[in-house]
Design a protein around this motif. Structure first.
Motif, mmCIF file in Angstrom:
data_model
loop_
_atom_site.group_PDB
_atom_site.id
_atom_site.type_symbol
_atom_site.label_atom_id
_atom_site.label_comp_id
_atom_site.label_asym_id
_atom_site.label_seq_id
_atom_site.Cartn_x
_atom_site.Cartn_y
_atom_site.Cartn_z
ATOM 1 N N ASP A 1 0.819 -0.553 0.081
ATOM 2 C CA ASP A 1 -0.104 0.115 0.120
ATOM 3 C C ASP A 1 0.769 1.244 -0.283
ATOM 4 O O ASP A 1 0.849 2.107 -1.034
ATOM 5 N N LYS A 2 1.842 1.239 1.068
ATOM 6 C CA LYS A 2 2.304 2.175 0.243
ATOM 7 C C LYS A 2 3.772 2.788 -0.167
ATOM 8 O O LYS A 2 3.578 3.927 -1.269
ATOM 9 N N GLU B 1 1.399 3.396 -3.344
ATOM 10 C CA GLU B 1 0.840 6.003 -2.976
ATOM 11 C C GLU B 1 1.868 6.074 -2.915
ATOM 12 O O GLU B 1 1.539 7.270 -3.837
ATOM 13 N N MET C 1 10.210 7.331 -0.244
ATOM 14 C CA MET C 1 9.839 6.624 1.446
ATOM 15 C C MET C 1 10.916 6.701 1.717
ATOM 16 O O MET C 1 10.496 5.405 2.773
#
Lengths: 346, 349
Positions: A135-136, A139, A174
Motif C-alpha cells: 500500500d505504501k 501510495e 520512501m
C-alpha cells in the motif's frame, strides 16, 4: 574570502541545512590540486528551494555531493537540523543521510536495470530493515504520477526517461526525507517531459513538506523552481538573489553574462530581432590554478587591479540579495537588458 | 495519407533562382528487430540560397535522421530504405555513387555534429584534420594546405592559431573543439551547412559564441544553414524559417517570428508553453504536455499528436491533416490554435 563570505546566511535556528566554508579539492596528476569548491557558505530554511546555478566546472555538483558527504568535503562544516555531518562517520552519518535524498541527472543509469519498479521503490526502507507494505509503495507511485498497476513489475528499460525520473523521486520519498538534493534532474529530458517533472517536484515538495536544493545550469528552469538562487563560478559564489529578482536586478557581471547568453524562444510579437551582444571570448580558467582575487576577473569587462589583489566578499545589494563584486554598483546603473555591459566594458 | 504531408505549398516555391535544397516527400525507414521504423515519414522542404532554416523537435522526432538523409549519410543500404527526393543545388543526392557523394561533401554541403570530441580524431593534431580535406579536395601542397588551415582557424575565431594548429583535440576546450569542427566543415566553402545540435554539449556562454560565429560566417560566406536543435531558443533568434517536427513529420513551418509568436499547431504551441520563461515570476505551473511521443514502429493513425493533444476530436484520429496554410505559414492540423490570425476559411475555432 573570495566570492565567499557568510553575510547571506540566515539565523541559525531557522536553518534546516547549513553549509559553512565548504572546500572541496581533488588531487590531480603532478601533485596539483583541482579546486572544485573554495570556501563557500549557504543555507536552506524550512520549506525553501535553493537553486544553485552555474556552468560546467563551477563546482555546483561537487557542492551538492559534499552536503551528502559523497565524498566528505576537504574542509568546512555541514549541519542538518543543527547536527553536524562533517567529521562524524559510520552509523551516525548513515542515520543522518536518510533524511537527505538525492535525485541525479541520468534517471536510467541511477536505477538497477535488473530490478522491478516495486522493488526499486522499496529498496531504501528495506535496507533499513523496515517492513514495506504494498500500500505504501502504491501510495508513493501514485504521488509521483505513475499508475502502480502498470509499472509494478516493469524494469527500468521498459520505462521512458521521464518515468524513470519519477521512479527515482518515488525512491527518495520512501525514506521521508527532510531535504531533497536534485542535481540536474531534468537536463537529460525533453522539454515536454521536463515540464512534467518540474511540476511534480513542486507538488512533491508541498505534499511532503520538503526543503530542496536544486542544482542546474538552465537559468529559466532554476528561476522557476527556486525561492533563492546562488550563482557559482569556478568554485566561488558570485551572487545570492531571490529568484523573482534574478532577471531584472542581478548585478554580478557573471550573472549578467549568463542572462544575456540565454537564447529565448519567448519572443514578443513587436520585439525586434534578438539583440545578441558579442560574447566574451576568453576561456574558462583552469581550476588547477584559479586566478587570484576575483576568479571571474579574467573574463570580466569591469576588472581592475583591485579585482586581482583582493577577493570580493558577499555584501548586501538589496533585500535578501547579496553580491561578491567590487564593481557591483557600476553594473547596477546599467540597463538590465543585454548589450550594455559587455560592449561598454570590452 | 501517404501523399498528404508531401505537397509543397506553391507559396513556398521560389520564383527566381534555383533553390539550394529541395526535399520532396522524403521517407527514411529503418528496419529494426521490432519492425520497420519510419524515422522520417514524408517531409518536404525548400531552402533558398543563403537562407537559414531551423528544425526543432524532441528526441525521436526524426530531425537528425532528416539531416543525415539530406547529407546522403543515410541512403538505401542495409537496414535503411530511403524514398523521395533530395535535390541539393539540383543534384539528386540519393542517386549519387558513393565516390561522387564524397566529392559533394565539403564542397556543396558540410555538416557539424553535436559532440565535437567524437567528431575529431584524438590521435591527430588539429592541423591534420583541416589539411586532410583541403589537400584531397583542392590538390594543395603541404605548405599551401597549412596556410589554408591557419586561415580557417582564424576564420572561426580561434586565437593563437599558430600554436593551436599543432595541438591535439584533448588540449582544447569544448568550445574550441566545436570551432575546429566548424572549420573542417567550412574548409571547402560549402554552400550549405547542416549543424545538428552544434551547441548542445556546450555551456550557455560558449553556446552564444558558437551561434554568433555561425551567424557571422553565414553573412560573410553567404552560405545556407540548417540548424537542427531540440532547443527552441537556440533556433528562435538565429534562423529565417523554422520547421517543427513531431513523430517523423513536419507539423508546422513558418518564418521564425510568426512561428514563435503565432503558432497554429497545438504541438508547437504546447512546446513553447512548456519552457519556463525567464521574465515570468517563479513557481509558475508549467504547461506540461501529457504523455510521451509515440512509438515510431507503431505510430497512431491520423494525426500523430492527437493522443496528447487537448484539442483533439474524432476527425484527428480518423484523417491525417495535410501540411497547408496561407502565406507560407503551413501547419498540419484540423483545429489550429491562434486561429484569429488566419483567413476565414481556416479560422474555424
Amino acid at each position: 574570502m573570495a566570492g565567499s563570505g557568510s553575510m547571506h546566511l540566515r539565523p541559525e535556528d531557522e536553518r534546516v541545512l547549513s553549509v559553512e566554508e565548504l572546500v572541496v579539492e581533488f588531487p590531480a596528476k603532478g601533485g596539483q590540486t583541482v579546486h572544485a569548491v573554495s570556501g563557500i557558505s549557504f543555507d536552506l530554511v524550512e520549506g525553501e528551494t535553493l537553486g544553485i546555478l552555474g556552468e560546467s566546472g563551477c563546482g555546483k555538483s561537487s557542492a551538492g555531493r559534499a552536503i551528502m558527504q559523497l565524498p566528505p568535503p576537504t574542509s568546512g562544516q555541514v549541519r542538518l537540523g543543527g547536527e553536524p555531518l562533517t567529521g562524524v562517520g559510520g552509523e551516525k552519518l548513515r542515520q543522518a543521510r536518510s533524511q537527505m535524498q538525492m535525485i541525479f541527472q541520468d534517471p536510467v543509469s541511477s536505477l538497477n536495470p535488473r530490478r522491478k519498479v516495486k522493488d526499486l521503490v522499496a529498496e531504501g526502507p528495506r535496507i533499513w530493515g523496515r517492513q514495506v507494505s504494498d500500500d505504501k509503495i502504491r501510495e508513493v507511485l501514485d504521488a509521483v504520477g505513475l499508475n502502480p498497476d502498470v509499472v509494478w513489475d516493469r524494469r527500468p528499460h521498459e520505462l521512458s526517461g521521464g518515468q524513470c525520473q519519477r521512479v527515482c523521486i518515488a525512491r527518495a520519498l520512501m525514506l521521508d526525507p527532510r531535504v531533497l538534493i536534485c542535481d540536474e534532474p531534468v537536463s537529460s529530458l525533453d522539454v515536454s517531459v521536463q515540464a512534467q517533472i518540474l511540476n511534480l517536484l513542486e507538488d512533491t515538495k508541498a505534499r511532503y513538506d520538503l526543503s530542496m536544493v536544486f542544482i542546474a545550469h538552465d537559468i529559466a528552469v532554476v528561476k522557476n523552481i527556486s525561492d533563492r538562487i546562488m550563482v557559482m563560478y569556478l568554485g566561488k559564489v558570485c551572487e545570492v538573489v531571490p529568484s523573482g529578482r534574478l532577471a531584472k536586478e542581478a548585478v554580478h557581471p557573471y550573472t549578467r553574462l549568463l542572462l544575456e547568453s540565454v537564447p529565448t524562444a519567448h519572443l514578443d510579437a513587436d520585439q525586434q530581432e534578438q539583440g545578441v551582444p558579442s560574447a566574451l571570448s576568453a576561456e574558462l580558467p583552469s581550476p588547477l590554478d584559479p586566478p587570484s582575487g576575483c576568479r571571474f576577473r579574467t573574463r570580466c569587462p569591469l576588472a581592475t587591479e583591485l579585482c586581482a589583489e583582493r577577493e570580493p566578499e558577499l555584501r548586501p545589494a538589496g533585500d535578501g540579495h547579496y553580491v561578491a563584486c567590487h564593481h557591483a554598483e557600476v553594473v547596477a546603473q546599467r540597463p538590465p537588458v543585454a548589450t550594455g555591459l559587455v560592449e561598454a566594458g570590452a | 495519407m501517404t501523399q498528404s504531408t508531401a505537397q509543397v505549398h506553391p507559396a513556398q516555391a521560389p520564383v527566381t533562382d534555383q533553390p539550394m535544397l529541395v526535399v520532396d516527400d522524403l521517407r527514411t525507414v529503418i528496419q529494426t528487430a521490432r519492425g520497420p521504423l519510419k524515422a522520417v515519414d514524408g517531409v518536404s522542404l525548400i531552402l533558398r540560397k543563403g537562407e537559414a532554416l531551423g528544425i526543432v523537435g524532441e528526441s525521436g522526432s526524426g530531425k537528425s535522421v532528416l539531416g543525415r538523409t539530406i547529407m546522403g549519410l543515410h541512403r538505401t543500404e542495409g537496414p535503411i530504405t530511403v524514398t523521395g527526393k533530395v535535390l541539393l543545388d539540383g543534384i539528386d543526392v540519393q542517386a549519387l555513387e558513393r565516390k561522387q557523394l564524397t566529392e559533394l561533401w565539403g564542397s556543396k554541403v558540410g555538416m557539424v555534429f553535436q559532440d565535437p570530441l567524437t567528431a575529431l580524431n584524438p590521435v591527430k593534431k588539429v592541423g591534420v584534420h583541416l589539411t586532410e580535406t583541403v589537400r584531397k579536395h583542392r590538390g594543395l601542397n603541404r605548405a599551401q594546405a597549412r596556410e589554408r588551415a591557419l586561415e580557417l582557424l582564424d576564420l572561426v575565431g580561434i586565437p593563437d592559431s599558430r600554436r593551436r594548429i599543432d595541438q591535439y583535440p584533448h588540449e582544447l576546450s569544448g568550445g574550441m573543439r566545436q570551432r575546429v569542427v566548424i572549420a573542417m566543415a567550412l574548409a571547402n566553402e560549402p554552400e550549405l551547412l547542416i549543424a545538428d545540435e552544434p551547441t548542445t554539449a556546450l555551456d550557455v556562454t560558449v553556446q552564444r559564441q558558437i551561434l554568433d560565429l555561425l551567424d557571422r560566417l553565414r553573412a560573410e560566406l553567404g552560405m545556407a544553414l540548417i540548424l537542427i536543435s531540440h532547443n527552441l531558443g537556440v533556433v528562435a533568434g538565429r534562423t529565417d524559417r523554422v520547421a517543427v517536427m513531431y513523430a517523423g513529420r513536419v507539423v508546422e513551418t513558418a518564418d521564425a517570428r510568426s512561428l514563435f509568436t503565432q503558432p497554429h499547431h497545438p504541438y508547437a504551441e504546447a512546446l513553447l508553453a512548456a519552457i519556463p520563461d525567464l521574465d515570468e515570476p517563479p513557481h509558475l505551473r508549467l504547461a506540461a504536455i501529457d504523455g510521451s511521443p509515440p512509438d515510431m514502429s507503431a505510430p497512431p493513425p491520423g494525426c500523430r499528436f492527437a493522443p496528447r493533444c487537448r484539442y483533439a476530436q474524432d476527425d484527428c484520429v480518423a484523417v491525417a491533416p495535410v501540411l497547408d496554410g496561407p502565406g507560407g505559414h503551413l501547419f498540419a492540423c484540423h483545429h489550429p490554435v491562434n486561429a484569429g490570425s488566419l483567413p476565414d476559411e481556416r479560422g474555424e475555432r
